[in-house]
Design a protein around this motif. Structure first.
Motif, PDB file in Angstrom:
ATOM      1  N   MET A 281     -24.810 -78.161  67.183  1.00  0.00           N
ATOM      2  CA  MET A 281     -24.391 -78.278  65.801  1.00  0.00           C
ATOM      3  C   MET A 281     -24.574 -76.939  65.092  1.00  0.00           C
ATOM      4  N   ASN A 282     -23.534 -76.522  64.378  1.00  0.00           N
ATOM      5  CA  ASN A 282     -23.618 -75.267  63.642  1.00  0.00           C
ATOM      6  C   ASN A 282     -24.175 -75.488  62.245  1.00  0.00           C
ATOM      7  N   LEU A 283     -24.910 -74.521  61.740  1.00  0.00           N
ATOM      8  CA  LEU A 283     -25.385 -74.553  60.363  1.00  0.00           C
ATOM      9  C   LEU A 283     -24.662 -73.463  59.585  1.00  0.00           C
ATOM     10  N   HIS A 284     -24.634 -73.634  58.275  1.00  0.00           N
ATOM     11  CA  HIS A 284     -24.086 -72.579  57.418  1.00  0.00           C
ATOM     12  C   HIS A 284     -25.113 -71.460  57.269  1.00  0.00           C
ATOM     13  N   GLU A 285     -24.608 -70.302  56.846  1.00  0.00           N
ATOM     14  CA  GLU A 285     -25.492 -69.150  56.606  1.00  0.00           C
ATOM     15  C   GLU A 285     -26.630 -69.506  55.652  1.00  0.00           C
ATOM     16  N   TYR A 286     -26.290 -70.177  54.540  1.00  0.00           N
ATOM     17  CA  TYR A 286     -27.335 -70.446  53.541  1.00  0.00           C
ATOM     18  C   TYR A 286     -28.390 -71.412  54.082  1.00  0.00           C
ATOM     19  N   GLN A 287     -27.971 -72.336  54.964  1.00  0.00           N
ATOM     20  CA  GLN A 287     -28.924 -73.275  55.569  1.00  0.00           C
ATOM     21  C   GLN A 287     -29.828 -72.558  56.565  1.00  0.00           C
ATOM     22  N   ALA A 288     -29.217 -71.712  57.398  1.00  0.00           N
ATOM     23  CA  ALA A 288     -29.988 -70.945  58.378  1.00  0.00           C
ATOM     24  C   ALA A 288     -30.963 -70.015  57.665  1.00  0.00           C
ATOM     25  N   ALA A 289     -30.505 -69.399  56.560  1.00  0.00           N
ATOM     26  CA  ALA A 289     -31.362 -68.481  55.802  1.00  0.00           C
ATOM     27  C   ALA A 289     -32.583 -69.217  55.256  1.00  0.00           C
ATOM     28  N   GLU A 290     -32.355 -70.441  54.792  1.00  0.00           N
ATOM     29  CA  GLU A 290     -33.448 -71.251  54.262  1.00  0.00           C
ATOM     30  C   GLU A 290     -34.482 -71.530  55.364  1.00  0.00           C
ATOM     31  N   ILE A 291     -33.984 -71.840  56.564  1.00  0.00           N
ATOM     32  CA  ILE A 291     -34.888 -72.126  57.696  1.00  0.00           C
ATOM     33  C   ILE A 291     -35.622 -70.852  58.134  1.00  0.00           C
ATOM     34  N   PHE A 292     -34.896 -69.738  58.220  1.00  0.00           N
ATOM     35  CA  PHE A 292     -35.526 -68.463  58.604  1.00  0.00           C
ATOM     36  C   PHE A 292     -36.643 -68.136  57.613  1.00  0.00           C
ATOM     37  N   SER A 293     -36.337 -68.339  56.342  1.00  0.00           N
ATOM     38  CA  SER A 293     -37.285 -67.990  55.294  1.00  0.00           C
ATOM     39  C   SER A 293     -38.538 -68.863  55.397  1.00  0.00           C
ATOM     40  N   ARG A 294     -38.334 -70.128  55.763  1.00  0.00           N
ATOM     41  CA  ARG A 294     -39.463 -71.041  55.983  1.00  0.00           C
ATOM     42  C   ARG A 294     -40.348 -70.543  57.132  1.00  0.00           C
ATOM     43  N   HIS A 295     -39.738 -69.833  58.091  1.00  0.00           N
ATOM     44  CA  HIS A 295     -40.499 -69.298  59.223  1.00  0.00           C
ATOM     45  C   HIS A 295     -40.969 -67.862  58.978  1.00  0.00           C
ATOM     46  N   GLY A 296     -40.918 -67.420  57.722  1.00  0.00           N
ATOM     47  CA  GLY A 296     -41.506 -66.136  57.368  1.00  0.00           C
ATOM     48  C   GLY A 296     -40.603 -64.922  57.498  1.00  0.00           C
ATOM     49  N   ILE A 297     -39.303 -65.151  57.642  1.00  0.00           N
ATOM     50  CA  ILE A 297     -38.376 -64.008  57.697  1.00  0.00           C
ATOM     51  C   ILE A 297     -37.808 -63.800  56.294  1.00  0.00           C
ATOM     52  N   ARG A 298     -37.878 -62.568  55.794  1.00  0.00           N
ATOM     53  CA  ARG A 298     -37.385 -62.314  54.446  1.00  0.00           C
ATOM     54  C   ARG A 298     -35.854 -62.289  54.454  1.00  0.00           C
ATOM     55  N   THR A 299     -35.248 -63.176  53.678  1.00  0.00           N
ATOM     56  CA  THR A 299     -33.792 -63.248  53.627  1.00  0.00           C
ATOM     57  C   THR A 299     -33.317 -62.869  52.235  1.00  0.00           C
ATOM     58  N   ASN A 300     -32.029 -62.608  52.120  1.00  0.00           N
ATOM     59  CA  ASN A 300     -31.461 -62.220  50.836  1.00  0.00           C
ATOM     60  C   ASN A 300     -31.168 -63.479  50.028  1.00  0.00           C
ATOM     61  N   ALA A 301     -32.105 -63.845  49.143  1.00  0.00           N
ATOM     62  CA  ALA A 301     -32.010 -65.124  48.446  1.00  0.00           C
ATOM     63  C   ALA A 301     -30.797 -65.172  47.528  1.00  0.00           C
ATOM     64  N   GLY A 302     -30.011 -66.214  47.680  1.00  0.00           N
ATOM     65  CA  GLY A 302     -28.866 -66.413  46.806  1.00  0.00           C
ATOM     66  C   GLY A 302     -28.739 -67.881  46.492  1.00  0.00           C
ATOM     67  N   LYS A 303     -27.642 -68.240  45.856  1.00  0.00           N
ATOM     68  CA  LYS A 303     -27.418 -69.655  45.538  1.00  0.00           C
ATOM     69  C   LYS A 303     -25.994 -70.038  45.895  1.00  0.00           C
ATOM     70  N   ILE A 304     -25.815 -71.347  46.087  1.00  0.00           N
ATOM     71  CA  ILE A 304     -24.522 -71.864  46.504  1.00  0.00           C
ATOM     72  C   ILE A 304     -23.681 -72.287  45.301  1.00  0.00           C
ATOM     73  N   ALA A 305     -22.420 -71.885  45.319  1.00  0.00           N
ATOM     74  CA  ALA A 305     -21.482 -72.310  44.279  1.00  0.00           C
ATOM     75  C   ALA A 305     -20.294 -73.012  44.919  1.00  0.00           C
ATOM     76  N   THR A 306     -19.831 -74.079  44.254  1.00  0.00           N
ATOM     77  CA  THR A 306     -18.639 -74.758  44.768  1.00  0.00           C
ATOM     78  C   THR A 306     -17.464 -74.554  43.810  1.00  0.00           C
ATOM     79  N   THR A 307     -17.735 -73.925  42.655  1.00  0.00           N
ATOM     80  CA  THR A 307     -16.652 -73.632  41.697  1.00  0.00           C
ATOM     81  C   THR A 307     -16.818 -72.193  41.195  1.00  0.00           C
ATOM     82  N   PRO A 308     -15.739 -71.587  40.696  1.00  0.00           N
ATOM     83  CA  PRO A 308     -15.839 -70.233  40.117  1.00  0.00           C
ATOM     84  C   PRO A 308     -16.826 -70.193  38.942  1.00  0.00           C
TER      85      PRO A 308
END
Lengths: 290, 378
Positions: free
Chosen positions: B1-28
């Motif tokens: 199963m594939n995850l989205h970038e933002y989901q993977a980033a959240e998991i990486f960050s939980r494991h102590g990897i510093r990620t580029n924190a952003g937020k998800i938008a579904t509209t302009p």
């Protein structure tokens, strides 16, 4: 002669009282396989198709001295069954179970090797030496004894090819299903080496499929070490890139993994590659009469 | 199963990897609001389960909140390699000094996990592998002991890192491997892993694939499944233990066993037809399951003929025949059906089918040819 199993094989069934385990134990016994014992924790004292059931592999080993084990245990418990078999010095373990996580198989494979045992599978149909022993789930009656060694990553596709061989009057020395998982205990190369060394095997059929690079490695091995004629078939020429062979899979195999590449590698190694399973017997006949 | 970038980033960050924190938008509108909150330059990135987003125009730099809105307007709804963009990640712009590739995956031939790294970050790694394989550093991981610190350090030195950057890099290697193991991944990847102008490590992207066989012990990951990214029929099939992949042709295939299913598709093609799907009913298929397979195949309006190819081993021929008969009672099948049945209890199966008005052959080639012919005539 044959490879890996014969009439002297003493077979232990792990997960013998389960639905698949008991059904296939009966089938194996009917074929003439010497099933000496079964193991199901808590099952001591029971019997399946005449075979006594024990709680542990240690007990079964002490009382019945099996030299092959076949595993029908569900995926989440199957790695433990593999460990129990090899830790009790079962030299050859056949794991039928489908769906074992890769993360469980990587250390299990390393442990089996460290213990000096051999693992076939998981996610495989097992193996059969026609007329002697069936240690697997294949329909026994389609096989007949003879000079052709069969090795395959697929289950039903192997039956297809074996059935075609038998109908053409060509018997098999041993037919081995190595399994379709990314991490398997016995590879094409291992089986090709055994067939090359087996005096009763005169020709080899190798059935591969897309993904990974085991066929390419086998092609290299054939070129260097196999003198017997090999006929090959690769399934999946029309398959789109699969989801499980993602991004990283492509990098490991260095761009290989398609049927076309595997077929080309085998042909370059002198393997006669056919385009349909029904063409295997003809190609084998040609090879045997040359 | 594939995850989205933002989901993977959240998991990486939980494991102590510093990620580029952003937020998800579904509209302009949402994209603009996030950009305003973040302040400064932002990156708007398409969230789809495919690579090559940058090349397809799915990643845009925006200097103002208004520009972020415009970028989101362009990217949302975009078709990237057949994936429609429904979400964008809005993340702070980063001052990049150097880019690297870092990944963990399985080396199938060696039956071991492997760490891969390259100083050519930010480009598609397959391209590097194909054209400059010597630019990829690989280190096999001991299955029992895990990644040794010296291995992580050595990769860093081979990448040409300055000595003061080694320990930070080695920690990321360790954590990326830990994430891979803890989450039952078949791939964890950071591309690019960057050194910022300020000299800090940052995962600018995150990619993760989870082993489907292990999802039973990760309900939290299963809950991250994006149903928009998956073919509904394929998902439906999986719940019944059936492997199904939709293809473009018109001959529906129902087969037992993955290898035979592929060979059946090949046979259809060999006889001049095009398969509509890959379908493996799985081992020990019950009558219900075969009926379910029928439903999956007939749901495709392109299907003009159905080819059923069963070689009975674990799946018994009489059970399959019973399933076909039952399915024909339940599902209204308008297209011709060609059946091939061999193996365990096949004769009983063929008899049962004949009683239900279906002739079955024993030859796969013959069945494939008949199915192609039937599709043409339909």
């Amino acid at each position: 002669m044959s490879i890996l199993v014969d009439r002297d094989s003493r077979v232990l069934v792990q997960g013998i009282t389960g639905r698949e385990g008991s059904f296939h134990t009966t089938q194996m016994v009917e074929y003439g396989t010497n099933i000496v014992a079964g193991v199901t924790p808590g099952g001591r004292g029971k019997s399946v198709a005449g075979a006594p059931v024990f709680d542990t592999v240690a007990e079964a080993m002490a009382e019945t001295q099996p030299n092959v084990s076949i595993i029908f245990v569900p995926a989440r418990f199957a790695p433990d069954a593999i460990y129990e078999a090899v830790d009790n010095d079962v030299p050859f373990v056949v794991c039928i179970t489908e769906g074992i996580p890769v993360a469980d198989m990587v250390p299990a494979y390393a442990h089996v090797r460290q213990r000096g045992s051999r693992l076939l599978g998981p996610n495989c149909p097992g193996l059969i030496t026609p007329g002697q022993a069936k240690v697997g789930i294949m329909p026994g009656f389609i096989h007949t004894p003879g000079p052709v060694g069969v090795v395959s990553r697929s289950g039903t596709l192997t039956y297809e090819v074996v059935d075609a061989l038998t109908r053409a009057g060509i018997g098999q020395s041993t037919a081995v299903g190595i399994g379709g998982d990314p991490v398997i205990g016995t590879s094409f190369i291992d089986v090709l080496g055994l067939f090359e060394a087996d005096p009763e095997t005169e020709a080899i059929v190798m059935i591969g499929e897309i993904g990974g690079s085991d066929e390419e490695l086998a092609a290299q091995f054939i070129q260097e070490h196999v003198t017997k004629p090999v006929v090959g078939f690769i399934a999946g020429r029309t398959a789109p890139p699969g989801k499980r062979m993602g991004h990283a899979g492509a990098i490991i195999s260095g761009g290989s993994g398609t049927a076309a590449e595997k077929m080309a590698a085998l042909e370059a190694a002198g393997v006669r590659v056919v385009d349909r399973p029904s063409a295997v017997p003809g190609a084998i006949k040609d090879a045997l009469h040359r | 199963m594939n995850l989205h970038e933002y989901q993977a980033a959240e998991i990486f960050s939980r494991h102590g990897i510093r990620t580029n924190a952003g937020k998800i938008a579904t509209t302009p509108d949402e994209a603009e609001a996030i950009a305003r909150d973040l302040g400064g330059i932002v990156v708007v990135k398409a969230q789809v389960h495919t690579g090559g987003r940058g090349k397809a125009g799915g990643v845009k730099l925006a200097r103002t909140p208004e520009a972020a809105r415009e970028a989101a307007e362009t990217i949302l709804g975009m078709d990237i390699r057949g994936h429609i963009v429904r979400k964008v990640l809005v993340a702070p712009g980063v001052d990049i000094a150097r880019e690297f590739y870092l990944g963990v995956t399985l080396d199938r031939a060696r039956r071991q996990n492997v760490i891969m790294a390259s100083a050519e970050g930010g480009v598609e790694i397959e391209e590097v592998a194909r054209e400059r394989p010597e630019r990829i550093i690989r280190a096999l991981v001991d299955p029992m002991l895990g990644v040794h610190p010296w291995q992580a350090r050595q990769i860093g030195f081979e990448l040409g890192l300055d000595p003061d950057k080694i320990s930070g890099f080695a920690a990321i290697v360790q954590r990326l491997y830990d994430t891979y193991i803890a989450e039952d991944a078949t791939l964890t990847e950071i591309n690019p892993l960057v050194l910022t102008g300020a000299g800090e490590w940052l995962a600018l992207d995150a990619k993760m694939t989870i082993d489907d066989n292990a999802l039973f012990r990760h309900p939290d990951l299963e809950a991250m499944r994006d149903l928009d990214e998956e073919n509904a029929t394929e998902l439906d099939a999986r719940h019944s233990g059936i492997s199904f992949v939709k293809l473009e042709g018109d001959i529906g295939c129902i087969v037992n066993g993955a290898g035979l299913a592929m060979a059946t598709m090949d046979a259809v093609k060999l006889h001049g037809g095009e398969p509509a799907n890959f379908l493996d009913v799985g081992g020990g298929a019950s009558a219900d399951q075969v009926a379910k397979a029928f439903g999956l195949v007939t749901a495709d309006p392109n299907v003009r003929a159905i080819l059923i190819n069963i070689f009975g081993g674990i799946t018994r021929g009489d059970i399959v025949a019973q399933g076909i008969a039952e399915a024909l009672d339940r599902v209204n099948v308008q297209v011709p059906i060609v059946v091939r049945l061999s193996g365990t209890n096949a004769e009983e199966g063929r008899k049962l089918l004949a009683e239900n008005g279906l002739a079955a052959t024993t030859s796969m080639d013959e069945a494939a040819a008949q199915a192609v012919q039937a599709a043409r005539a339909a």
